[in-house]
Write an enzyme that holds these catalytic residues in place. Structure first.
Site, PDB file in Angstrom:
ATOM      1  N   GLY A 149      -0.522   4.750  -0.027  1.00 20.41           N
ATOM      2  CA  GLY A 149      -1.275   5.489  -0.039  1.00 20.41           C
ATOM      3  C   GLY A 149      -0.491   6.002   1.538  1.00 20.41           C
ATOM      4  N   GLU A 186      -6.282   2.809   7.311  1.00 20.46           N
ATOM      5  CA  GLU A 186      -7.358   2.710   7.217  1.00 20.46           C
ATOM      6  C   GLU A 186      -7.322   1.269   7.756  1.00 20.46           C
ATOM      7  OE1 GLU A 186      -9.663   4.893   4.962  1.00 20.46           O
ATOM      8  OE2 GLU A 186     -11.663   3.325   5.609  1.00 20.46           O
ATOM      9  N   ARG A 234     -15.619   7.402  13.186  1.00 28.77           N
ATOM     10  CA  ARG A 234     -14.586   8.525  13.979  1.00 28.77           C
ATOM     11  C   ARG A 234     -15.022   9.823  13.442  1.00 28.77           C
ATOM     12  NH1 ARG A 234     -11.895  10.664   8.878  1.00 28.77           N
ATOM     13  NH2 ARG A 234     -13.376   9.862   7.393  1.00 28.77           N
ATOM     14  N   GLU A 249     -16.930  17.384   4.294  1.00 25.95           N
ATOM     15  CA  GLU A 249     -17.378  18.136   5.903  1.00 25.95           C
ATOM     16  C   GLU A 249     -17.050  19.538   6.059  1.00 25.95           C
ATOM     17  OE1 GLU A 249     -18.376  15.149   8.639  1.00 25.95           O
ATOM     18  OE2 GLU A 249     -16.787  16.608  10.056  1.00 25.95           O
ATOM     19  N   GLY A 264       1.012  -0.958   0.285  1.00 22.80           N
ATOM     20  CA  GLY A 264      -0.178  -0.129  -0.317  1.00 22.80           C
ATOM     21  C   GLY A 264       1.030   1.437  -0.366  1.00 22.80           C
ATOM     22  N   GLN A 273     -18.855   3.668   8.937  1.00 20.71           N
ATOM     23  CA  GLN A 273     -18.757   5.296   8.582  1.00 20.71           C
ATOM     24  C   GLN A 273     -20.133   6.048   7.132  1.00 20.71           C
ATOM     25  OE1 GLN A 273     -16.006   8.894   8.960  1.00 20.71           O
ATOM     26  NE2 GLN A 273     -17.590   8.979  11.079  1.00 20.71           N
ATOM     27  N   GLY A 276     -11.573  17.263   3.050  1.00 18.64           N
ATOM     28  CA  GLY A 276     -11.325  18.445   4.290  1.00 18.64           C
ATOM     29  C   GLY A 276     -10.009  18.816   5.435  1.00 18.64           C
ATOM     30  N   GLY A 277      -9.535  17.576   6.311  1.00 20.29           N
ATOM     31  CA  GLY A 277      -7.669  18.289   6.571  1.00 20.29           C
ATOM     32  C   GLY A 277      -7.488  17.254   7.396  1.00 20.29           C
ATOM     33  N   LEU A 287     -17.783  12.679  -2.937  1.00 16.20           N
ATOM     34  CA  LEU A 287     -17.900  13.288  -1.081  1.00 16.20           C
ATOM     35  C   LEU A 287     -17.823  14.324  -1.471  1.00 16.20           C
ATOM     36  CD1 LEU A 287     -17.582  12.865   1.907  1.00 16.20           C
ATOM     37  CD2 LEU A 287     -15.301  13.585   1.405  1.00 16.20           C
ATOM     38  N   HIS A 295     -20.830   8.635   5.556  1.00 14.93           N
ATOM     39  CA  HIS A 295     -20.416   9.842   5.571  1.00 14.93           C
ATOM     40  C   HIS A 295     -21.896  10.913   5.546  1.00 14.93           C
ATOM     41  CE1 HIS A 295     -19.040  13.782   4.265  1.00 14.93           C
ATOM     42  NE2 HIS A 295     -17.521  13.779   5.403  1.00 14.93           N
ATOM     43  N   TRP A 322       1.828  -4.101  -9.046  1.00 16.62           N
ATOM     44  CA  TRP A 322       1.982  -5.347  -8.067  1.00 16.62           C
ATOM     45  C   TRP A 322       0.280  -5.470  -7.212  1.00 16.62           C
ATOM     46  CZ3 TRP A 322       5.835  -8.690  -8.325  1.00 16.62           C
ATOM     47  CH2 TRP A 322       6.932  -8.800  -9.093  1.00 16.62           C
ATOM     48  N   PHE A 323       0.034  -7.376  -8.082  1.00 21.87           N
ATOM     49  CA  PHE A 323      -1.160  -6.795  -6.808  1.00 21.87           C
ATOM     50  C   PHE A 323      -0.719  -8.021  -6.232  1.00 21.87           C
ATOM     51  CE2 PHE A 323      -5.597  -8.811  -5.658  1.00 21.87           C
ATOM     52  CZ  PHE A 323      -6.085  -7.375  -5.254  1.00 21.87           C
ATOM     53  N   SER A 363      -8.458  10.532  10.498  1.00 25.27           N
ATOM     54  CA  SER A 363      -7.710   9.107   9.733  1.00 25.27           C
ATOM     55  C   SER A 363      -6.666   9.990   9.388  1.00 25.27           C
ATOM     56  CB  SER A 363      -9.504   9.335   8.573  1.00 25.27           C
ATOM     57  OG  SER A 363      -7.885   8.501   8.125  1.00 25.27           O
TER      58      SER A 363
HETATM   59  C1  LIG Z   1     -13.192  11.063  -0.590  1.00 25.56           C
HETATM   60  C2  LIG Z   1     -13.116  11.086   0.906  1.00 25.56           C
HETATM   61  C3  LIG Z   1     -12.401  12.199   1.512  1.00 25.56           C
HETATM   62  C4  LIG Z   1     -11.610  12.210   3.186  1.00 25.56           C
HETATM   63  N1  LIG Z   1     -11.217  13.264   3.376  1.00 25.56           N
HETATM   64  C5  LIG Z   1     -10.214  12.983   4.806  1.00 25.56           C
HETATM   65  C6  LIG Z   1     -10.575  14.363   5.067  1.00 25.56           C
HETATM   66  O1  LIG Z   1     -10.633  15.236   4.612  1.00 25.56           O
HETATM   67  N2  LIG Z   1      -9.190  13.836   6.784  1.00 25.56           N
HETATM   68  C7  LIG Z   1      -9.398  12.958   7.134  1.00 25.56           C
HETATM   69  O2  LIG Z   1      -8.374  12.398   7.823  1.00 25.56           O
HETATM   70  N3  LIG Z   1      -9.416  11.716   5.519  1.00 25.56           N
HETATM   71  C8  LIG Z   1     -10.579  11.756   5.208  1.00 25.56           C
HETATM   72  N4  LIG Z   1     -10.832  10.304   4.521  1.00 25.56           N
HETATM   73  C9  LIG Z   1     -10.038   9.664   5.086  1.00 25.56           C
HETATM   74  C10 LIG Z   1      -8.870   8.986   4.263  1.00 25.56           C
HETATM   75  O3  LIG Z   1      -8.269   9.613   3.658  1.00 25.56           O
HETATM   76  C11 LIG Z   1      -8.386   7.715   4.329  1.00 25.56           C
HETATM   77  O4  LIG Z   1      -9.251   6.853   5.131  1.00 25.56           O
HETATM   78  C12 LIG Z   1      -6.642   7.394   4.049  1.00 25.56           C
HETATM   79  O5  LIG Z   1      -6.552   7.868   3.017  1.00 25.56           O
HETATM   80  C13 LIG Z   1      -6.105   5.900   4.088  1.00 25.56           C
HETATM   81  O6  LIG Z   1      -4.754   6.099   3.266  1.00 25.56           O
HETATM   82  P1  LIG Z   1      -4.727   4.519   3.721  1.00 25.56           P
HETATM   83  O7  LIG Z   1      -3.052   4.702   2.754  1.00 25.56           O
HETATM   84  O8  LIG Z   1      -4.574   3.822   4.923  1.00 25.56           O
HETATM   85  O9  LIG Z   1      -5.008   3.736   2.350  1.00 25.56           O
HETATM   86  P2  LIG Z   1      -5.230   4.821   0.791  1.00 25.56           P
HETATM   87  O10 LIG Z   1      -5.498   5.516   0.587  1.00 25.56           O
HETATM   88  O11 LIG Z   1      -6.823   3.881   0.385  1.00 25.56           O
HETATM   89  O12 LIG Z   1      -3.971   3.457  -0.130  1.00 25.56           O
HETATM   90  C14 LIG Z   1      -4.345   2.050  -0.113  1.00 25.56           C
HETATM   91  C15 LIG Z   1      -2.795   1.609  -0.575  1.00 25.56           C
HETATM   92  O13 LIG Z   1      -3.685   0.725  -1.179  1.00 25.56           O
HETATM   93  C16 LIG Z   1      -2.497  -0.648  -2.358  1.00 25.56           C
HETATM   94  N5  LIG Z   1      -3.325  -1.473  -2.430  1.00 25.56           N
HETATM   95  C17 LIG Z   1      -5.193  -1.986  -1.426  1.00 25.56           C
HETATM   96  N6  LIG Z   1      -4.920  -3.194  -1.970  1.00 25.56           N
HETATM   97  C18 LIG Z   1      -3.927  -4.128  -2.831  1.00 25.56           C
HETATM   98  C19 LIG Z   1      -3.211  -5.380  -2.948  1.00 25.56           C
HETATM   99  N7  LIG Z   1      -3.979  -6.677  -3.281  1.00 25.56           N
HETATM  100  N8  LIG Z   1      -1.856  -5.507  -3.448  1.00 25.56           N
HETATM  101  C20 LIG Z   1      -1.101  -3.953  -3.797  1.00 25.56           C
HETATM  102  N9  LIG Z   1      -1.807  -2.823  -3.413  1.00 25.56           N
HETATM  103  C21 LIG Z   1      -2.599  -2.420  -2.669  1.00 25.56           C
HETATM  104  C22 LIG Z   1      -3.668   0.587  -3.353  1.00 25.56           C
HETATM  105  O14 LIG Z   1      -2.689   0.687  -4.136  1.00 25.56           O
HETATM  106  C23 LIG Z   1      -2.883   1.790  -2.120  1.00 25.56           C
HETATM  107  O15 LIG Z   1      -1.753   2.649  -2.404  1.00 25.56           O
HETATM  108  C24 LIG Z   1     -11.431  11.062   3.435  1.00 25.56           C
HETATM  109  C25 LIG Z   1     -11.434   9.848   3.062  1.00 25.56           C
HETATM  110  C26 LIG Z   1     -12.562   9.923   0.882  1.00 25.56           C
HETATM  111  C27 LIG Z   1     -12.824   8.674   0.185  1.00 25.56           C
END
Ligand SMILES: Cc1cc2nc3c(=O)[nH]c(=O)nc-3n(C[C@H](O)[C@H](O)[C@H](O)COP(=O)(O)OP(=O)(O)OC[C@H]3O[C@@H](n4cnc5c(N)ncnc54)[C@H](O)[C@@H]3O)c2cc1C
Length: 566
Positions: free
Chosen positions: A14, A369, A380, A246, A12, A231, A51-52, A243, A233, A156-157, A385
């Site tokens: 993110g 997440e 939450r 908020e 991941g 959750q 949002g932040g 989205l 929204h 890569w998956f 997050s």
């Molecule tokens: C529209 C929107 C707005 C939001 N706004 C806010 C905000 O303002 N403030 C806040 O605090 N939170 C916000 N959130 C929530 C927050 O953005 C997410 O909870 C957080 O960004 C998740 O980050 P992460 O790094 O856990 O995962 P993600 O960013 O979802 O990344 C997941 C990663 O895992 C990889 N992956 C998944 N499955 C596999 C697999 N099988 N093999 C290889 N790679 C894989 C993907 O390629 C990706 O790189 C928002 C969410 C959304 C949808």
């Protein structure tokens, strides 16, 4: 089968995965670190965060207040030691990002600006206009690529973890470009694969948010915690679910029903539109059920009114929201109402992890997440997050690095990797049934959207569970027409559906068993919170017959549960 060897594999890219990678190198600059992502990192859902990011940054605010807001928002299901640690770490992460170049929005005198957000009793959301995640991700990615010992495996998956004697040995992943299965031998894996919102039909999340890492860890023996808490929204744009942050209500937007009333006065007279999301989403759903919503071609909806904010403020503070409304529904929020309704938005549950981001499997860490540290409890607060991804991404990276430096690489049981290759290519791709992946996926999402939605009942949850189990049976008889190798999205969609069906079952079963209402989990047949019996976390363990549940107490340090009023 191609074999790659690294000290740490982060799955991941993110916010959580990238933060973990940077933290790991900073602890062990000789370590070899792989970051595997099914998408290019900058396509991760984190770039959508608008949002932040919450952090205590100025006088008038305090760690105590941020902790209390989070715990009350969580309907007292948060582990309070985790919350106390989190609120103290969050400001450091904002400053790290500042030093690495994040273009935070500022006050006229040049300080970091902060805006109000739901459930927070102080304006503590640091933001970069309404594209906070986008800028945080670009900052972190820019930082991560400066290190030679972080190797990115984009597209890569990951399909499975290889675990022996309850410790991580490796991971299998398909190189999507060649279509071949590869294996990674490693000392530690950090799971950072994001949420599973795509088990629902109406959601704010990207198509890639299919919960893969949660399902992979669960199947490898790690428990999933508090999965019944999803959750919703309050402001998903109708009809797409995209989205509307908020932050729009943080800047002063109103919610109104078809009678033109700001109905939140009947549900949360003090905080109104800025009450926590579970309360606002339930209020909207009640307005819809009781016939006070607007009627439109895509069903009933509520309106978000920003008109009184004026054109200048909307253009400066909410430019993305305006663009989304103009491009997707052809209306300008400067003069018109935005059609919205509640959408599935976050998974409070996930892979159980402790304050060091360790899971019960040695060498397996979880961040962001897909993890559950019991920080958000039953609901939450917005902006907690992204802050969590940064705080616990850093913890996971540091801890994985320390572990990797103190352990030897252990042998890799290749038979497990070969068995996984057979499962994917002979079992899933080679399946010669007649069932269609898109049809099973559509039926799963539909049942989750009706029976495992905001208002739940025993009858509905049982119906959903039967349906999901039927769909899991049908999945065994799928047929994938496209047998090609390179970028076979039909195959990856099938693998994602398999993960989602697993998680839909866990979510539904945990919701059925929790006979109380708390935070986002509302049972019409058990409408009250029941601290006597249910001040506990749910742990779901994988068995072939379905999830086996255990319960474990909530950690209370100093805040006793009280009635939750806003
Ligand atoms: C529209 C929107 C707005 C939001 N706004 C806010 C905000 O303002 N403030 C806040 O605090 N939170 C916000 N959130 C929530 C927050 O953005 C997410 O909870 C957080 O960004 C998740 O980050 P992460 O790094 O856990 O995962 P993600 O960013 O979802 O990344 C997941 C990663 O895992 C990889 N992956 C998944 N499955 C596999 C697999 N099988 N093999 C290889 N790679 C894989 C993907 O390629 C990706 O790189 C928002 C969410 C959304 C949808």
């Amino acid at each position: 089968m191609e074999k790659n060897v690294h000290d740490i594999v982060i799955v991941g890219a993110g916010l959580a995965g990238l933060r973990a990678a940077v933290a790991a190198v900073e602890v062990g600059n000789k370590l070899s670190i792989a970051v595997i992502s099914k998408l290019h990192p900058l396509r991760s859902h984190s770039v959508c965060a608008q949002g932040g990011t919450a952090a205590v940054m100025r006088e008038g605010d305090s760690f105590e207040l941020h902790a209390w807001d989070t715990i009350k928002g969580a309907d007292f299901l948060a582990d309070q030691d985790i919350v106390e640690f989190f609120v103290r770490q969050a400001p450091k992460e904002i400053i790290n990002l500042e030093h690495w170049g994040c273009p935070w929005s500022r006050t006229p005198d040049g300080k970091l600006d902060q805006r109000p957000f739901g459930g927070h009793s102080f304006p503590r959301a640091c933001f970069a206009a309404d594209m906070t995640g986008f800028h945080e991700m670009h900052t972190l990615y820019g930082k991560a690529v400066t290190y030679d010992n972080i190797k990115f495996y984009d597209e890569w998956f990951a399909t499975s973890l290889i675990v022996e004697d309850n410790s991580v040995r490796g991971l299998t992943a398909i190189d999507l470009k060649t279509g071949e299965m590869g294996v990674f031998q490693t000392k530690a894996v950090v799971m950072a694969t994001g949420g599973h919102e795509r088990i629902y039909e109406f959601t704010t999340f990207s198509h890639s948010s299919t919960g893969d890492g949660m399902a992979i860890a669960y199947r490898a023996g790690a428990p999933l915690e508090d999965m019944e808490f999803v959750q919703f929204h309050p402001t998903g744009l109708v009809p797409s679910g995209v989205l509307i942050t908020e932050g729009a209500r943080g800047e002063g937007g109103y919610l109104i029903n078809a009678k033109g009333e700001r109905f939140m006065k009947n549900y949360a007279p003090k905080m109104m539109e800025l009450a926590p999301r579970d309360i606002v989403a339930r209020a909207e759903e009640t307005e819809i059920r009781e016939g006070r919503a607007f009627k439109g071609p895509y069903g009933p909806y509520i309106a978000l009114d920003l008109r009184h904010l004026g054109e200048d403020k909307i253009k400066e503070r909410l430019p993305l929201i305006r663009e989304v409304c103009i491009k997707l529904v052809g209306l300008d929020p400067v003069n018109e109402l935005i059609p919205i309704r509640p959408a599935a938005h976050y998974s409070m549950g996930g892979i159980r992890a402790n304050i060091r981001a360790e899971t019960p499997i040695r060498g397996l860490y979880a961040a962001g997440e897909c993890a559950c540290y019991s920080l958000h409890g039953a609901n939450r607060l917005g902006t907690n997050s992204t802050a969590e991804c940064l705080v616990f991404g850093a913890v996971a990276g540091e801890e994985a690095a320390r572990y990797a430096m103190s352990t030897e690489l252990r042998s890799l049981p290749m038979d497990k990797a070969l068995a996984e290759e057979k499962r994917v290519f002979d079992g899933v791709l080679g399946s010669e049934g007649s069932e269609r992946v898109p049809e099973i996926r559509r039926e799963m999402r539909q049942v989750m959207n009706t029976d495992v939605w905001i208002y739940r009942t025993e009858e509905g949850l049982k119906r959903a569970l039967r349906k999901i189990r039927e769909l899991r049976e049908r999945f065994k008889h799928i047929k994938i027409e496209d047998k090609s190798k390179s970028f076979n999205t039909a195959l990856t969609s099938a693998l994602e559906l398999d993960f989602m069906l697993e998680l839909a079952e866990v979510t539904t079963y945990c919701a059925l068993m929790r006979t109380e209402s708390r935070g986002s989990h509302y049972r019409l047949d058990y409408p009250n919170r029941d601290d006597k019996n249910w001040l506990v976390h749910t742990l779901a363990y994988y068995t072939v017959e379905g999830p086996r549940l255990e319960y474990t107490p909530v950690t209370i340090t100093k805040w006793q549960p009280t009635e939750r009023k806003y």
